[in-house]
Write an enzyme that holds these catalytic residues in place. Structure first.
Site, PDB file in Angstrom:
ATOM      1  N   GLU A   1      -4.564   2.089  -2.801  1.00  0.00           N
ATOM      2  CA  GLU A   1      -5.806   2.519  -2.160  1.00  0.00           C
ATOM      3  C   GLU A   1      -5.621   3.563  -1.062  1.00  0.00           C
ATOM      4  O   GLU A   1      -6.596   4.177  -0.636  1.00  0.00           O
ATOM      5  CB  GLU A   1      -6.545   1.300  -1.605  1.00  0.00           C
ATOM      6  CG  GLU A   1      -5.956   0.712  -0.350  1.00  0.00           C
ATOM      7  CD  GLU A   1      -7.034   0.453   0.698  1.00  0.00           C
ATOM      8  OE1 GLU A   1      -8.218   0.480   0.366  1.00  0.00           O
ATOM      9  OE2 GLU A   1      -6.654   0.257   1.855  1.00  0.00           O
ATOM     10  N   ASN A   2      -4.385   3.789  -0.617  1.00  0.00           N
ATOM     11  CA  ASN A   2      -4.120   4.810   0.404  1.00  0.00           C
ATOM     12  C   ASN A   2      -3.258   5.951  -0.135  1.00  0.00           C
ATOM     13  O   ASN A   2      -2.720   6.741   0.640  1.00  0.00           O
ATOM     14  CB  ASN A   2      -3.402   4.195   1.610  1.00  0.00           C
ATOM     15  CG  ASN A   2      -4.265   3.239   2.395  1.00  0.00           C
ATOM     16  OD1 ASN A   2      -3.984   2.048   2.450  1.00  0.00           O
ATOM     17  ND2 ASN A   2      -5.318   3.745   3.016  1.00  0.00           N
TER      18      ASN A   2
ATOM     19  N   HIS B   1       0.002  -2.930   6.023  1.00  0.00           N
ATOM     20  CA  HIS B   1       1.111  -1.995   5.815  1.00  0.00           C
ATOM     21  C   HIS B   1       2.421  -2.435   6.464  1.00  0.00           C
ATOM     22  O   HIS B   1       3.361  -1.638   6.540  1.00  0.00           O
ATOM     23  CB  HIS B   1       0.757  -0.581   6.324  1.00  0.00           C
ATOM     24  CG  HIS B   1      -0.426   0.037   5.665  1.00  0.00           C
ATOM     25  ND1 HIS B   1      -0.770   1.369   5.842  1.00  0.00           N
ATOM     26  CD2 HIS B   1      -1.370  -0.471   4.832  1.00  0.00           C
ATOM     27  CE1 HIS B   1      -1.861   1.649   5.149  1.00  0.00           C
ATOM     28  NE2 HIS B   1      -2.245   0.537   4.529  1.00  0.00           N
TER      29      HIS B   1
ATOM     30  N   HIS C   1      -2.930  -4.389   3.068  1.00  0.00           N
ATOM     31  CA  HIS C   1      -3.821  -3.718   4.014  1.00  0.00           C
ATOM     32  C   HIS C   1      -3.182  -3.414   5.360  1.00  0.00           C
ATOM     33  O   HIS C   1      -3.438  -2.353   5.920  1.00  0.00           O
ATOM     34  CB  HIS C   1      -5.121  -4.491   4.253  1.00  0.00           C
ATOM     35  CG  HIS C   1      -6.043  -3.824   5.239  1.00  0.00           C
ATOM     36  ND1 HIS C   1      -6.653  -2.619   4.980  1.00  0.00           N
ATOM     37  CD2 HIS C   1      -6.457  -4.179   6.482  1.00  0.00           C
ATOM     38  CE1 HIS C   1      -7.412  -2.275   6.009  1.00  0.00           C
ATOM     39  NE2 HIS C   1      -7.297  -3.195   6.933  1.00  0.00           N
TER      40      HIS C   1
ATOM     41  N   ASN D   1     -10.125  -1.804   0.706  1.00  0.00           N
ATOM     42  CA  ASN D   1     -11.374  -1.429   1.378  1.00  0.00           C
ATOM     43  C   ASN D   1     -11.718   0.049   1.212  1.00  0.00           C
ATOM     44  O   ASN D   1     -12.868   0.447   1.410  1.00  0.00           O
ATOM     45  CB  ASN D   1     -11.315  -1.795   2.863  1.00  0.00           C
ATOM     46  CG  ASN D   1     -10.212  -1.094   3.616  1.00  0.00           C
ATOM     47  OD1 ASN D   1      -9.043  -1.145   3.218  1.00  0.00           O
ATOM     48  ND2 ASN D   1     -10.551  -0.443   4.710  1.00  0.00           N
ATOM     49  N   HIS D   2     -10.760   0.887   0.820  1.00  0.00           N
ATOM     50  CA  HIS D   2     -11.044   2.305   0.595  1.00  0.00           C
ATOM     51  C   HIS D   2     -11.346   2.602  -0.873  1.00  0.00           C
ATOM     52  O   HIS D   2     -11.112   3.713  -1.350  1.00  0.00           O
ATOM     53  CB  HIS D   2      -9.862   3.157   1.069  1.00  0.00           C
ATOM     54  CG  HIS D   2      -9.619   3.089   2.547  1.00  0.00           C
ATOM     55  ND1 HIS D   2     -10.638   3.142   3.477  1.00  0.00           N
ATOM     56  CD2 HIS D   2      -8.456   2.956   3.252  1.00  0.00           C
ATOM     57  CE1 HIS D   2     -10.123   3.058   4.694  1.00  0.00           C
ATOM     58  NE2 HIS D   2      -8.806   2.929   4.591  1.00  0.00           N
TER      59      HIS D   2
ATOM     60  N   HIS E   1      -6.664  -8.324   0.063  1.00  0.00           N
ATOM     61  CA  HIS E   1      -6.628  -7.147   0.933  1.00  0.00           C
ATOM     62  C   HIS E   1      -7.411  -7.462   2.205  1.00  0.00           C
ATOM     63  O   HIS E   1      -8.645  -7.444   2.210  1.00  0.00           O
ATOM     64  CB  HIS E   1      -7.248  -5.954   0.196  1.00  0.00           C
ATOM     65  CG  HIS E   1      -6.928  -4.631   0.809  1.00  0.00           C
ATOM     66  ND1 HIS E   1      -5.737  -3.974   0.572  1.00  0.00           N
ATOM     67  CD2 HIS E   1      -7.630  -3.843   1.647  1.00  0.00           C
ATOM     68  CE1 HIS E   1      -5.737  -2.829   1.230  1.00  0.00           C
ATOM     69  NE2 HIS E   1      -6.881  -2.719   1.893  1.00  0.00           N
TER      70      HIS E   1
ATOM     71  N   ASP F   1       0.811  -1.219   0.000  1.00  0.00           N
ATOM     72  CA  ASP F   1       0.000   0.000   0.000  1.00  0.00           C
ATOM     73  C   ASP F   1       0.847   1.273   0.000  1.00  0.00           C
ATOM     74  O   ASP F   1       1.668   1.488   0.900  1.00  0.00           O
ATOM     75  CB  ASP F   1      -0.896   0.037   1.235  1.00  0.00           C
ATOM     76  CG  ASP F   1      -1.795  -1.171   1.362  1.00  0.00           C
ATOM     77  OD1 ASP F   1      -1.300  -2.298   1.192  1.00  0.00           O
ATOM     78  OD2 ASP F   1      -2.984  -1.004   1.673  1.00  0.00           O
TER      79      ASP F   1
END
Length: 259
Positions: free
Chosen positions: A39-40, A174, A172, A67-68, A147, A8
């Site tokens: 996603e982050n 990290h 996810h 998830n984001h 994830h 991520d």
């Protein structure tokens, strides 16, 4: 053939770290294809279009979400024509949950799966969806970004698809894990690929902001800084010519000072 999978990307410092590290690493290690979880990337949550384009310009061939996936409203507006973006296959959202790419005539499929344990975001069960995909996905290298929060859920999924996909790489949490291996039927597995972002941090965010939010109940968001000592972590998968299953998986960790 070598495929690089990066964990991520967290915030602007993560983006800048990739801009400094990825092009040279890709050239030095002879990487043919790069998967990056993005996603982050936008301020620590979600993915704006300009940040998606930035990841491609730094050397990503495919960008996965987690998830984001819906954290930024604009994602739903551009995902329909973002042909290198893969959202989780088991969510009700625009875009594609699995995409097929080609490198020198070799097919590489990338699929994203969202875990269900300890996750707040709505998702459907993924077993039947994945089984159906694998029945019709063809004879290609197949990389799955799982994830998830739970280490056991990631491991269970990897063993369930062992011998049916090339690799299951977790994202996810990290944090780069030290368990890269080839499972009995040939699938490579790593519980988590880690992240690109602030090195001395709490999952990519400044420790002080995380303490304020989690321990003391602050309503302020996590803070991902713009500069500092950054890290880029992930895994390199190596494939013999023509094979869909890797002969090795090794983790990588690269540091850079982002001014």
């Amino acid at each position: 053939m070598k495929i690089l999978f990066l964990g991520d990307v967290v915030g602007e410092i993560g983006l800048r770290a990739l801009s400094l590290l990825l092009p040279s690493f890709r050239k030095k290690d002879g990487i043919s294809f790069v998967v990056v979880n993005g996603e982050n990337a936008t301020l620590g949550k979600g993915l704006r279009h300009k940040d998606y384009e930035a990841l491609l310009s730094y050397g990503a061939d495919c960008v996965t979400l987690g998830n984001h996936y819906a954290a930024r409203h604009e994602t739903n507006r551009y995902i329909g024509y973002a042909d290198r973006l893969v959202r989780p296959i088991n969510v009700d959202f625009s875009g594609e949950g699995s995409r097929l790419f080609s490198v020198n005539g070799k097919g590489i499929r990338v699929t994203s799966v969202l875990g269900r344990s300890f996750m707040k975001e709505p998702s459907s069960g993924y077993r039947d969806i994945v089984d159906s995909l694998l029945l019709h996905s063809g004879d290609h290298i197949h990389i799955v970004d799982f994830h998830g929060e739970s280490t056991s859920e990631k491991s269970l999924f990897a063993h369930y698809v062992d011998g049916r996909v090339s690799a299951v790489i977790g994202t996810h949490t990290h944090i780069l894990t030290d368990d890269a291996k080839i499972l009995p039927k040939g699938t490579a597995f790593l519980t988590d690929a880690g992240s690109a972002g602030l090195g001395d941090s709490v999952i990519g965010f400044e420790a002080e902001s995380a303490l304020e939010k989690i321990y003391f109940g602050s309503k302020a968001p996590f803070v991902a800084p713009k500069k500092g000592k950054a890290v880029m972590t992930g895994a390199v998968l190596e494939f013999a010519n023509g094979s869909n299953f890797p002969i090795s998986i090794k983790t990588i960790k690269e540091y850079v000072d982002v001014a």
